[in-house]
Design a protein around this motif. Structure first.
Motif, PDB file in Angstrom:
ATOM      1  N   PRO A  62       0.788  -1.240   0.000  1.00  0.00           N
ATOM      2  CA  PRO A  62       0.000   0.000   0.000  1.00  0.00           C
ATOM      3  C   PRO A  62       0.820   1.290   0.000  1.00  0.00           C
ATOM      4  O   PRO A  62       0.533   2.202  -0.793  1.00  0.00           O
ATOM      5  N   VAL A  63       1.815   1.404   0.869  1.00  0.00           N
ATOM      6  CA  VAL A  63       2.572   2.653   0.932  1.00  0.00           C
ATOM      7  C   VAL A  63       3.355   2.872  -0.358  1.00  0.00           C
ATOM      8  O   VAL A  63       3.417   3.993  -0.886  1.00  0.00           O
ATOM      9  N   ALA A  64       3.923   1.809  -0.895  1.00  0.00           N
ATOM     10  CA  ALA A  64       4.643   1.934  -2.160  1.00  0.00           C
ATOM     11  C   ALA A  64       3.707   2.397  -3.273  1.00  0.00           C
ATOM     12  O   ALA A  64       4.056   3.285  -4.083  1.00  0.00           O
ATOM     13  N   TRP A  65       2.497   1.797  -3.343  1.00  0.00           N
ATOM     14  CA  TRP A  65       1.534   2.203  -4.373  1.00  0.00           C
ATOM     15  C   TRP A  65       1.183   3.682  -4.209  1.00  0.00           C
ATOM     16  O   TRP A  65       1.152   4.437  -5.195  1.00  0.00           O
ATOM     17  N   LEU A  66       0.898   4.106  -2.986  1.00  0.00           N
ATOM     18  CA  LEU A  66       0.505   5.492  -2.754  1.00  0.00           C
ATOM     19  C   LEU A  66       1.616   6.456  -3.165  1.00  0.00           C
ATOM     20  O   LEU A  66       1.354   7.474  -3.831  1.00  0.00           O
ATOM     21  N   LEU A  67       2.843   6.158  -2.801  1.00  0.00           N
ATOM     22  CA  LEU A  67       3.955   7.037  -3.149  1.00  0.00           C
ATOM     23  C   LEU A  67       4.165   7.124  -4.655  1.00  0.00           C
ATOM     24  O   LEU A  67       4.611   8.155  -5.168  1.00  0.00           O
ATOM     25  N   ASP A  68       3.829   6.059  -5.371  1.00  0.00           N
ATOM     26  CA  ASP A  68       3.992   6.051  -6.830  1.00  0.00           C
ATOM     27  C   ASP A  68       2.833   6.710  -7.569  1.00  0.00           C
ATOM     28  O   ASP A  68       2.989   7.119  -8.730  1.00  0.00           O
ATOM     29  N   HIS A  69       1.662   6.819  -6.914  1.00  0.00           N
ATOM     30  CA  HIS A  69       0.470   7.250  -7.639  1.00  0.00           C
ATOM     31  C   HIS A  69      -0.197   8.493  -7.070  1.00  0.00           C
ATOM     32  O   HIS A  69      -1.236   8.936  -7.610  1.00  0.00           O
ATOM     33  N   ALA A  70       0.311   9.069  -6.022  1.00  0.00           N
ATOM     34  CA  ALA A  70      -0.292  10.267  -5.430  1.00  0.00           C
ATOM     35  C   ALA A  70       0.816  11.260  -5.072  1.00  0.00           C
ATOM     36  O   ALA A  70       1.962  10.858  -4.823  1.00  0.00           O
ATOM     37  N   PRO A  71       0.493  12.557  -5.025  1.00  0.00           N
ATOM     38  CA  PRO A  71       1.499  13.588  -4.747  1.00  0.00           C
ATOM     39  C   PRO A  71       1.789  13.715  -3.250  1.00  0.00           C
ATOM     40  O   PRO A  71       1.583  14.766  -2.628  1.00  0.00           O
TER      41      PRO A  71
END
Length: 463
Positions: free
Chosen positions: A255-264
């Motif tokens: 989850p954290v990796a996805w968020l960092l890659d897809h949100a500012p």
């Protein structure tokens, strides 16, 4: 006179002797300076003065639910079984219940050393899932509770659209939470003037990656930036191992990796819990500037797991404290649980000390205040010029504190007292909100809370 003399005060750089605090009529500190002695007639603190602690994560209504799930309901209870019971309790919550529960909770918070709170507000609609005539009804109830008690406030309306990763349809227990992205942005526009009028901050809380599909997350963040580009953004993330597994199955990423890659993700963001990260996520998350929102007593109560505090700190990560489900409402108790969880995990003592601050309670307090202020989006970062005059005075006459130096008094407050018993007064924006350990609304708010909880319990037992 808007002044207070402290023989000992915990400033952002550490403990200082003989400090005069001065603030203007707006409650903003204008001077924090050394003074050999108090001026004639000037108020003198009864003990060490601490910066007020921000509470960066609250679900107010859950205070009425605390203590009611401490029995085995199935072979292996977990966060997910607890959530089912919580949904059942929330199903009949009304505006009057919400206001009564929150008013007592916020008075409790003030008595326990919190001077502000971030309210992660996700109950939006009526019991049937239909919008109220005034769509902001339940959020306005929370704003009234904050105004009555005098606690500083950041309101975070929650965007919630799905029951699982990949946009799974919401379930029956979530019907009161659901709204479209456009509806959320209209709600924010409605709430902005109300928040501004009482000095509250408005932000946004995409509930979680499992509850907010990617397109909605992107559109909501962009819409918020049009309203207020510096507004705080809070999100539940990586609280449970099942959540991590489901996210990997959905996206191929944690989850954290996805968020960092897809949100500012930047310093506006608060990653609530962030309990289950790998080494790369700890490094990337910390370096993003986001705050880790730790809720130690709730995370312990729900069996979430233990945050790797040392790894986050090693990478310079900001963090703060929340009371979340309010199994405990006590700033010092959260500090104690954070430190003790780390001691149990690493089998070491004094894990929370830092190179600059060898006293654990001092180091943790200063860091939690800084991170909590950042996550709140408000000028509440400690006893410094330009910040709000939010502070807590410990009672030097309390038995656990008597005869000790100020750093040891704070340590005794956190590790060796009943936690709330050592608090004398609490000030918010230069206004006294707690005196001799009691909020002015203590008895009235407590009675209303008990009545609201009793009514909800009776209705939930009804066929």
């Amino acid at each position: 006179m808007n002044t207070l003399f402290a023989a000992d005060a915990l400033l952002p750089g550490g403990w200082a002797k003989n400090v005069l605090l001065s603030w203007n009529d707006a409650g903003q500190l204008t001077q924090v300076q050394s003074a050999a002695q108090p001026a004639a007639g000037a108020p003198v603190a009864n003990g060490p003065v601490l910066p007020g602690m921000p509470n960066l994560h609250s679900h107010a209504f859950q205070r009425a639910f605390a203590g009611l799930t401490e029995y085995r309901a199935q072979q292996q209870d977990s966060f997910w079984s607890w959530r089912t019971l919580m949904y059942r309790f929330a199903a009949r919550l009304g505006p009057q219940h919400m206001e009564a529960i929150a008013t007592w909770l916020y008075a409790e918070m003030l008595e326990a050393g919190y001077t502000s709170v971030c309210e992660f507000q996700y109950v939006h609609h009526d019991a049937d899932g239909r919008p109220y005539a005034d769509d902001a009804t339940l959020s306005l109830a929370l704003l009234r509770a904050a105004r009555k008690t005098g606690i500083g406030f950041t309101l975070l309306p929650v965007l919630y659209q799905a029951s699982g990763f990949g946009g799974l349809p919401p379930n029956e227990g979530q019907r009161r939470f659901i709204r479209s992205t456009d509806s959320m942005l209209r709600l924010l526009d409605t709430l902005k003037p109300a928040c501004d009028a009482q000095g509250a901050r408005l932000g946004l809380a995409p509930h979680s990656l499992r509850a907010v599909p990617p397109d909605a997350l992107r559109e909501a963040v962009a819409g918020l930036e049009a309203i207020d580009p510096s507004a705080p953004i809070h999100i539940h993330i990586a609280e449970q191992t099942k959540e991590v597994d489901d996210c990997v199955a959905w996206s191929g990423q944690r989850p954290v990796a996805w968020l960092l890659d897809h949100a500012p993700v930047d310093a506006r963001w608060c990653l609530v819990h962030a309990t289950h990260m790998d080494a790369t996520e700890y490094e990337r998350g910390a370096k993003s500037g986001a705050v880790a929102g730790l809720c130690p007593t709730t995370e312990a109560n729900l069996g979430d797991g233990i945050f790797d505090f040392s790894a986050w700190r090693h990478h310079g990560g900001a963090w703060g404290l929340g009371s979340d489900s309010h199994a405990t409402v006590n700033a010092a108790e959260e500090l104690l649980m954070l430190e003790y969880s780390q001691r149990l995990a690493w089998r070491q003592r004094n894990v929370g000390a830092s190179a600059a601050q060898p006293h654990v309670a001092t180091a943790l307090t200063l860091e939690a205040v800084r991170g909590g202020a950042q996550a709140s989006g408000r000028a509440i970062g400690g006893l410094a010029v330009g910040q709000q005059a939010d502070f807590v005075v410990l009672d030097a006459a309390q038995l656990a504190l008597q005869g000790l130096a100020a750093p040891d008094m704070l340590s005794a407050h956190v590790f060796a007292s009943h936690r709330t018993s050592a608090i004398d007064t609490v000030w918010v924006s230069g206004q006294p909100r707690v005196a001799a350990g009691r909020h002015a609304l203590h008895n009235e708010a407590a009675a209303a809370f008990v009545a609201a909880r009793s009514q909800l319990l009776q209705e939930n037992r009804a066929p």
